[in-house]
Design a protein around this motif. Structure first.
Motif: not given
Length: 67
Positions: A9-14, A47-53, A16-26
């Motif tokens: 939960q902490a990793d996923t929340g962090a 690694e975190s960016a890959g998981y977030r994508i 989302a804050l660091i890499m918001p969906a709008k940034t990924l969309y852009r």
């Protein structure tokens, strides 16, 4: 289960804050959505960016509230 794992939960929340969906969309709109580019854009690790994508691609509609 994921919702019982406080570290997940902490990793996923962090992420989302660091890499918001709008940034990924852009980045996706200009065909630049890669872990390397997202990491440079946000200061996250590749690694975190890959998981977030991965999460973004699975839940894009929900994350961006698209109908």
């Amino acid at each position: 289960r994921p919702f019982e794992d406080s570290e997940w939960q902490a990793d996923t929340g962090a992420a989302a804050l660091i890499m918001p969906a709008k940034t990924l969309y852009r980045l996706e709109e200009v065909a630049m959505l890669t872990p390397q580019v997202l990491a440079l854009e946000t200061g996250a690790s590749r690694e975190s960016a890959g998981y977030r994508i991965e999460t973004y691609r699975k839940r894009k509609v929900e994350l961006l509230k698209i109908r």
